[in-house]
Scaffold this motif. Structure first.
Motif, PDB file in Angstrom:
ATOM      1  N   PRO A 145       2.201   1.340  -6.967  1.00 30.64           N
ATOM      2  CA  PRO A 145       0.834   0.821  -6.848  1.00 30.64           C
ATOM      3  C   PRO A 145       0.773  -0.386  -5.905  1.00 30.64           C
ATOM      4  CG  PRO A 145       1.767   0.296  -9.009  1.00 30.64           C
ATOM      5  CD  PRO A 145       2.774   1.152  -8.311  1.00 30.64           C
ATOM      6  N   ASP A 146      -0.402  -0.595  -5.301  1.00 30.93           N
ATOM      7  CA  ASP A 146      -0.598  -1.707  -4.362  1.00 30.93           C
ATOM      8  C   ASP A 146      -0.924  -2.976  -5.165  1.00 30.93           C
ATOM      9  OD1 ASP A 146      -0.879  -3.163  -2.081  1.00 30.93           O
ATOM     10  OD2 ASP A 146      -2.823  -2.304  -1.505  1.00 30.93           O
ATOM     11  N   LEU A 147       0.122  -3.624  -5.685  1.00 32.08           N
ATOM     12  CA  LEU A 147      -0.048  -4.770  -6.587  1.00 32.08           C
ATOM     13  C   LEU A 147      -0.581  -5.996  -5.850  1.00 32.08           C
ATOM     14  CD1 LEU A 147       3.433  -4.480  -8.338  1.00 32.08           C
ATOM     15  CD2 LEU A 147       1.228  -3.753  -9.277  1.00 32.08           C
ATOM     16  N   ASN A 148      -1.471  -6.758  -6.510  1.00 30.94           N
ATOM     17  CA  ASN A 148      -1.910  -8.020  -5.907  1.00 30.94           C
ATOM     18  C   ASN A 148      -1.053  -9.180  -6.434  1.00 30.94           C
ATOM     19  OD1 ASN A 148      -2.973  -8.960  -8.345  1.00 30.94           O
ATOM     20  ND2 ASN A 148      -4.948  -7.975  -7.957  1.00 30.94           N
ATOM     21  N   LEU A 149      -1.281 -10.372  -5.894  1.00 32.42           N
ATOM     22  CA  LEU A 149      -0.408 -11.519  -6.185  1.00 32.42           C
ATOM     23  C   LEU A 149      -0.452 -11.907  -7.663  1.00 32.42           C
ATOM     24  CD1 LEU A 149       1.463 -13.433  -4.644  1.00 32.42           C
ATOM     25  CD2 LEU A 149      -0.514 -14.896  -4.170  1.00 32.42           C
ATOM     26  N   SER A 242       3.898  -5.526  -1.002  1.00 37.84           N
ATOM     27  CA  SER A 242       2.790  -4.576  -1.107  1.00 37.84           C
ATOM     28  C   SER A 242       1.733  -5.043  -0.094  1.00 37.84           C
ATOM     29  CB  SER A 242       2.220  -4.587  -2.526  1.00 37.84           C
ATOM     30  OG  SER A 242       1.602  -5.839  -2.770  1.00 37.84           O
ATOM     31  N   PRO A 243       0.930  -4.123   0.440  1.00 35.32           N
ATOM     32  CA  PRO A 243      -0.103  -4.553   1.372  1.00 35.32           C
ATOM     33  C   PRO A 243      -1.017  -5.622   0.768  1.00 35.32           C
ATOM     34  CG  PRO A 243       0.152  -2.167   1.452  1.00 35.32           C
ATOM     35  CD  PRO A 243       1.003  -2.653   0.312  1.00 35.32           C
ATOM     36  N   ALA A 244      -1.373  -5.489  -0.517  1.00 33.36           N
ATOM     37  CA  ALA A 244      -2.275  -6.463  -1.149  1.00 33.36           C
ATOM     38  C   ALA A 244      -1.624  -7.846  -1.221  1.00 33.36           C
ATOM     39  CB  ALA A 244      -2.679  -5.981  -2.545  1.00 33.36           C
ATOM     40  N   CYS A 245      -0.366  -7.908  -1.632  1.00 36.68           N
ATOM     41  CA  CYS A 245       0.319  -9.216  -1.696  1.00 36.68           C
ATOM     42  C   CYS A 245       0.439  -9.816  -0.302  1.00 36.68           C
ATOM     43  CB  CYS A 245       1.710  -9.087  -2.311  1.00 36.68           C
ATOM     44  SG  CYS A 245       1.696  -9.088  -4.086  1.00 36.68           S
ATOM     45  N   PHE A 246       0.771  -8.983   0.697  1.00 33.53           N
ATOM     46  CA  PHE A 246       0.919  -9.550   2.039  1.00 33.53           C
ATOM     47  C   PHE A 246      -0.393 -10.165   2.512  1.00 33.53           C
ATOM     48  CE2 PHE A 246       0.761  -9.499   6.667  1.00 33.53           C
ATOM     49  CZ  PHE A 246       1.792 -10.404   6.896  1.00 33.53           C
ATOM     50  N   SER A 247      -1.510  -9.488   2.251  1.00 36.35           N
ATOM     51  CA  SER A 247      -2.781 -10.037   2.753  1.00 36.35           C
ATOM     52  C   SER A 247      -3.086 -11.377   2.079  1.00 36.35           C
ATOM     53  CB  SER A 247      -3.926  -9.038   2.602  1.00 36.35           C
ATOM     54  OG  SER A 247      -4.244  -8.889   1.254  1.00 36.35           O
ATOM     55  N   GLU A 248      -2.626 -11.573   0.842  1.00 32.39           N
ATOM     56  CA  GLU A 248      -2.858 -12.859   0.172  1.00 32.39           C
ATOM     57  C   GLU A 248      -1.852 -13.928   0.629  1.00 32.39           C
ATOM     58  OE1 GLU A 248      -3.998 -12.723  -4.174  1.00 32.39           O
ATOM     59  OE2 GLU A 248      -3.374 -10.649  -3.864  1.00 32.39           O
TER      60      GLU A 248
END
Ligand code: IPD
Ligand code: CA
Ligand code: CA
Ligand code: CA
Length: 264
Positions: A145-149, A242-248
């Motif tokens: 899954p695309d986990l966020n921070l 994950s893409p979501a963590c990288f964007s944050e």
């Protein structure tokens, strides 16, 4: 030799690597840059063993190995380029007798084609081939899954050039922080979906090479702190996420540390 045959050939080296590492318990250790930077006789012996195998392959084989690194310029577009970390996590190998791994990556004409991370203590071989996915002991890893921070454990390699503010930013905003003290196992934790990201402020090519291919195969982000693909023949900071963590994290890691800080 086609790529599948080469893959089988490389996989056949790991039992020998395991025996060499686990059967020799009396070894000398030397300090490299400082008292925290160790190389044992086993690091050197494993490097030699892998290089001996590579040199028997047909064609001109170019090798970048941590324990034989000569600082000479290497063409990233070489036909057969190998990047080798014989024991990643040497401090763990010496002090814990676990949480260390062997890493081998094969590039051809600028493209990572095969990558291996062998967790010696757990006898787990992570392998990837271009377009073929990532496997652990022959079992394909599931998509993650695309986990966020906020919901992620974040691996940080707490080296001495770390900027405090960055460490605190992650500590305050992520679910929590983890560190194996071993780039390969910290990075594999992202590949398996156990961490949302792993950030390392400076490593040699051997500390990150397999993640170029493994991240691509798992739909994860891999870059240096400036969101560019590093020249994988050179030291660099790096993030696998994950893409979501990288964007944050992207705007924060830009100021984290300079790419050039790492010396070998
Ligand atoms: C080191 C380990 C450590 C990481 C360093 C690496 P080595 O590799 O992976 O966890 O923080 O960046 O250099 O020297 O044990 O092969
Ligand atoms: Ca080392
Ligand atoms: Ca090493
Ligand atoms: Ca290493």
């Amino acid at each position: 030799m086609n790529i599948d045959q080469l893959d089988q050939e490389v996989k056949s080296w790991f039992p020998e690597i395991k025996d060499l590492i686990q059967e020799n318990t009396n070894y000398k250790t030397k300090e490299k840059r400082d008292f925290r930077d160790l190389a044992t006789e086993i690091d050197i012996a494993v490097q030699e063993l892998i290089e001996d195998h590579i040199k028997q392959l047909p064609g001109k084989q170019v090798i970048i190995g941590e324990e034989t690194y000569g600082q000479t310029e290497v063409d990233p577009e070489a036909s057969h380029l190998w990047i080798v970390d014989p024991i990643d996590g040497t401090a763990n190998f010496v002090k814990q007798k676990e949480n260390y791994a062997t890493m081998i990556t094969y590039f051809s004409h600028g493209q990572a084609k095969l990558a291996y991370i062998y967790d010696v203590f757990r006898d787990e071989l992570y392998s990837a081939s271009l377009g073929g996915g990532v496997y652990c002991n022959g079992m394909r890893l599931d998509p993650i899954p695309d986990l966020n921070l906020r919901e992620s454990l974040i691996g940080i390699s707490p080296q001495h050039n770390i900027k405090r503010d960055y460490f605190y930013y992650i500590a305050e905003n992520a679910f929590d922080i983890r560190n194996y003290g071993c780039s390969s196992l910290d990075g594999i934790s992202v590949i398996k979906g156990q961490y949302g990201a792993f950030v390392n402020p400076g490593g040699g090519p051997w500390d990150y090479a397999p993640f170029i291919l493994m991240a691509q195969e798992m739909g994860l982000h891999f870059s240096n702190f400036s969101n560019q693909m590093p020249d994988y023949t050179k030291p660099s900071n790096f993030i696998i996420a994950s893409p979501a963590c990288f964007s944050e994290l992207e705007s924060h890691i830009k100021s984290y540390t300079d790419t050039g800080n790492y010396s070998i």
